[in-house]
Design a protein around this motif. Structure first.
Motif, PDB file in Angstrom:
ATOM      1  N   LEU A 228       0.654  -1.572   0.119  1.00 58.22           N
ATOM      2  CA  LEU A 228       0.268  -0.208   0.037  1.00 58.22           C
ATOM      3  C   LEU A 228       0.926   1.298   0.012  1.00 58.22           C
ATOM      4  N   ARG A 229       2.095   1.389   0.486  1.00 61.79           N
ATOM      5  CA  ARG A 229       3.207   2.219   0.571  1.00 61.79           C
ATOM      6  C   ARG A 229       4.233   1.623   0.329  1.00 61.79           C
ATOM      7  N   PRO A 230       4.678   1.366  -1.377  1.00 60.84           N
ATOM      8  CA  PRO A 230       5.229   1.618  -2.205  1.00 60.84           C
ATOM      9  C   PRO A 230       6.635   1.956  -1.308  1.00 60.84           C
ATOM     10  N   GLU A 231       6.815   3.582  -1.327  1.00 58.82           N
ATOM     11  CA  GLU A 231       7.953   4.185  -0.899  1.00 58.82           C
ATOM     12  C   GLU A 231       8.296   3.871   0.163  1.00 58.82           C
ATOM     13  N   TYR A 239      12.713  -3.868   0.750  1.00 57.74           N
ATOM     14  CA  TYR A 239      13.973  -3.581  -0.305  1.00 57.74           C
ATOM     15  C   TYR A 239      13.827  -4.520  -1.818  1.00 57.74           C
ATOM     16  N   GLN A 240      13.572  -5.039  -0.911  1.00 59.48           N
ATOM     17  CA  GLN A 240      13.266  -6.542  -2.034  1.00 59.48           C
ATOM     18  C   GLN A 240      12.821  -5.816  -3.466  1.00 59.48           C
ATOM     19  N   SER A 241      11.488  -5.791  -2.819  1.00 55.46           N
ATOM     20  CA  SER A 241      10.676  -5.087  -4.241  1.00 55.46           C
ATOM     21  C   SER A 241      10.770  -3.941  -4.695  1.00 55.46           C
ATOM     22  N   ILE A 242      11.347  -2.764  -4.178  1.00 52.41           N
ATOM     23  CA  ILE A 242      12.561  -1.434  -4.922  1.00 52.41           C
ATOM     24  C   ILE A 242      12.883  -2.266  -5.487  1.00 52.41           C
ATOM     25  N   ALA A 243      13.462  -3.169  -5.435  1.00 50.59           N
ATOM     26  CA  ALA A 243      14.947  -3.507  -6.498  1.00 50.59           C
ATOM     27  C   ALA A 243      14.834  -3.755  -7.486  1.00 50.59           C
ATOM     28  N   ALA A 244      14.081  -4.708  -7.158  1.00 48.07           N
ATOM     29  CA  ALA A 244      12.973  -5.606  -8.438  1.00 48.07           C
ATOM     30  C   ALA A 244      12.258  -4.865  -9.870  1.00 48.07           C
ATOM     31  N   LYS A 245      11.393  -3.576  -8.335  1.00 45.29           N
ATOM     32  CA  LYS A 245      11.664  -2.414  -9.699  1.00 45.29           C
ATOM     33  C   LYS A 245      12.393  -1.798 -10.517  1.00 45.29           C
ATOM     34  N   CYS A 338       6.168  -7.331  -9.895  1.00 49.85           N
ATOM     35  CA  CYS A 338       6.035  -5.619 -10.420  1.00 49.85           C
ATOM     36  C   CYS A 338       5.648  -4.715  -9.618  1.00 49.85           C
ATOM     37  N   GLY A 339       4.971  -5.847  -8.523  1.00 47.21           N
ATOM     38  CA  GLY A 339       4.264  -4.763  -7.746  1.00 47.21           C
ATOM     39  C   GLY A 339       3.221  -4.274  -7.653  1.00 47.21           C
ATOM     40  N   ALA A 340       2.448  -5.479  -8.422  1.00 46.77           N
ATOM     41  CA  ALA A 340       0.550  -5.509  -9.058  1.00 46.77           C
ATOM     42  C   ALA A 340       0.393  -6.177  -7.331  1.00 46.77           C
TER      43      ALA A 340
END
Length: 404
Positions: A228-231, A239-245, A338-340
Motif C-alpha cells: 500500500l505504501r511502496p515508497e 527493499y527487495q520489491s524496490i530493487a526488483a522494480k 512488478c508490484g501489482a
C-alpha cells in the motif's frame, strides 16, 4: 479377470498423438528457465560456492527427477492413476505432517516448510499438495457427474478435503500458498459446473478468515503495508520489491543483455528464487517479457484445449486443474515482482530455483500430455470399419453406425 496393465496402451482406433504444441511449450519454458537461472545466479554462485554453475547443476538434477515423473504420469493409464490416488493424497498428507517433526523438518525465519533430504537437498511438501489436491478434486467431481439423482450430489467432501490441505499448509506458516491452493480449488469448482449462488456466501466467509490469518503474523502485515505504501521501508521490508522494480525499469525494450550490463540483479536478495522474473526482465527487457507471456499463453491454450476435448472426465478436470495451477502461479509471481500484488513466497514455474517446484510442475505437465491423448479431434471424422454378425460391413463415423 482384473486388468493389470499399467501403460496407457489403446486400440489404434482410439489412439491420438500427444499434443506436440503443448510439449514444445514445456520444452521452451524449461530451456528459458535454465538460461535465466544461469545469468541471474552466476555471480552469487561464484561468491558463495566458487562455481558459477552451482545452482544450474542442482536445478538440472531436479529437472531429471521431474522428467521421470513427467514420463510416469504421461504413460500410466488413467485407471491406474485413479487407483494410485489414495496413496498420492495420503502421502502428501503425511509429508505435511512431517514438517512439524523436529530433526526431519527445516525451520527458516520461524516457518517449517521443508524436509531434509540427502546431498543437502530439501523437499517442500506444499508443492506436492498442489498436485494431490488437483487429482483429489477431479476424482470427486467425476464421481458427482456419475450420480444420477441430484439429491444425492454433495460437494461437502470436496470442500472438506480442500480446506484440510489448505489448513495444513497454513500451519506451516505458508499463508500465500494456502490461499493460492484454495483459489485454484475454487476455479476447479467453477469449471466443474458448481452453482454460482454458492460463491458469494463462500466469499463472505473466506474474506474475514483471510484477514484474521494476516493479522496473526507481523511480517504479513508488513507486506500489506509495503504494497500500500511502496515508497516506505526502502532499506527494510520494502527493499527487495524496490530493487526488483529498478531492475525491471532498467531493462528498457531490448534489455541490458546477460553480461556485465546487468547491475540491479545483484542487489536483489535471492534473485534466483521468487524474484527471478526481475532478472529476466532486466536482461531481456520488454521484448523478453512479451516472449515469455506469449509462450505462457500458448501453454495455457494448448493445455486447456486438451482438457476441453478430453473424453475422460477425470482426466479433463485434472488436466484443467494442472494447467490452471501453473498459469495462475506464473501470473501471480510476475504480478508480485512488478508490484501489482503484495509479496508472496510463490515461485515462478520453470524459472525459479527450487527442486520441489520444478519436479511437481513437470509431473503436472506429464499428466496433461496423457490427457491430450484421450482427446477427440474437433472437426475431424473418426472412421472405424467393423463387420456385424450378419456379415454386413458397418462403418462407424464419430460413433454413429452407417450400414453399407
Amino acid at each position: 479377470m482384473d486388468d493389470y496393465r499399467f501403460l496407457a496402451d489403446r486400440p489404434v482406433e482410439e489412439y491420438h498423438k500427444s499434443d506436440i504444441g503443448f510439449l514444445a511449450c514445456v520444452i521452451l519454458l524449461c530451456g528459458l528457465g535454465l538460461f535465466a537461472l544461469f545469468f541471474c545466479s552466476q555471480n552469487l554462485a561464484q561468491r558463495m560456492f566458487g562455481n558459477p554453475f552451482y545452482f544450474v547443476k542442482r536445478q538440472l538434477i531436479c529437472i531429471a527427477i521431474g522428467l521421470g515423473g513427467f514420463f510416469l504420469f504421461a504413460s500410466l493409464r488413467m485407471s491406474v492413476i485413479r487407483k494410485m490416488l489414495p496413496f498420492i493424497v495420503i502421502g502428501a498428507f503425511i509429508l505435511c505432517l512431517l514438517t512439524f517433526v523436529p530433526g526431519i523438518s527445516i525451520e527458516r525465519n520461524g516457518a517449517r516448510r521443508w524436509l531434509r533430504m540427502p546431498f543437502s537437498f530439501t523437499l517442500q511438501p506444499s508443492e506436492f499438495v498442489k498436485f494431490a489436491v488437483v487429482l483429489f478434486l477431479a476424482n470427486l467431481f467425476d464421481k458427482l457427474e456419475r450420480v444420477a439423482d441430484p439429491g444425492e450430489k454433495s460437494v461437502l467432501p470436496s470442500v472438506i478435503g480442500l480446506s484440510l490441505f489448505s489448513f495444513l499448509v497454513f500451519l506451516q506458516k505458508d499463508f500465500s500458498t494456502c490461499v493460492f491452493i484454495f483459489a485454484v480449488g475454487l476455479v476447479m469448482f467453477f469449471e466443474s459446473g458448481a452453482k454460482l449462488t454458492w460463491f458469494p456466501p463462500a466469499l463472505l466467509l473466506i474474506i474475514p478468515l483471510c484477514i484474521l490469518m494476516v493479522m496473526q503474523e507481523p511480517y504479513r502485515i508488513e507486506r500489506i503495508i509495503a504494497f500500500l505504501r511502496p515508497e516506505d521501508g526502502m532499506h527494510t521490508y520494502n527493499y527487495q520489491s524496490i530493487a526488483a522494480k529498478r531492475a525491471i525499469s532498467s531493462g528498457g525494450f531490448w534489455g541490458s543483455g546477460i553480461g556485465s550490463g546487468l547491475v540491479w540483479i545483484n542487489s536483489i536478495p535471492e534473485v534466483q528464487a521468487d524474484y527471478i522474473f526481475a532478472g529476466w526482465t532486466e536482461a531481456m527487457g520488454l521484448f523478453g517479457v512479451i516472449v515469455y507471456f506469449v509462450l505462457l499463453g500458448m501453454f495455457a491454450w494448448r493445455g486447456c484445449r486438451s482438457s476441453f476435448y478430453c473424453t475422460d472426465r477425470f482426466a479433463a478436470f485434472a488436466s484443467f486443474g494442472c494447467v490452471t495451477m501453473i498459469v495462475m502461479q506464473s501470473l501471480m509471481n510476475s504480478a508480485v515482482v512488478c508490484g501489482a500484488l503484495p509479496a508472496t513466497g510463490i515461485p515462478l514455474p520453470f524459472f525459479s530455483l527450487g527442486g520441489s517446484s520444478i519436479i511437481v510442475t513437470l509431473m503436472m505437465c506429464g499428466f496433461v500430455v496423457n490427457a491430450s491423448r484421450c482427446n477427440t479431434n474437433e472437426g475431424e471424422d473418426d472412421f472405424v470399419n467393423t463387420t456385424n454378425s450378419d456379415g454386413f460391413e458397418v462403418r462407424s463415423v464419430n460413433g454413429v453406425k452407417v450400414y453399407e
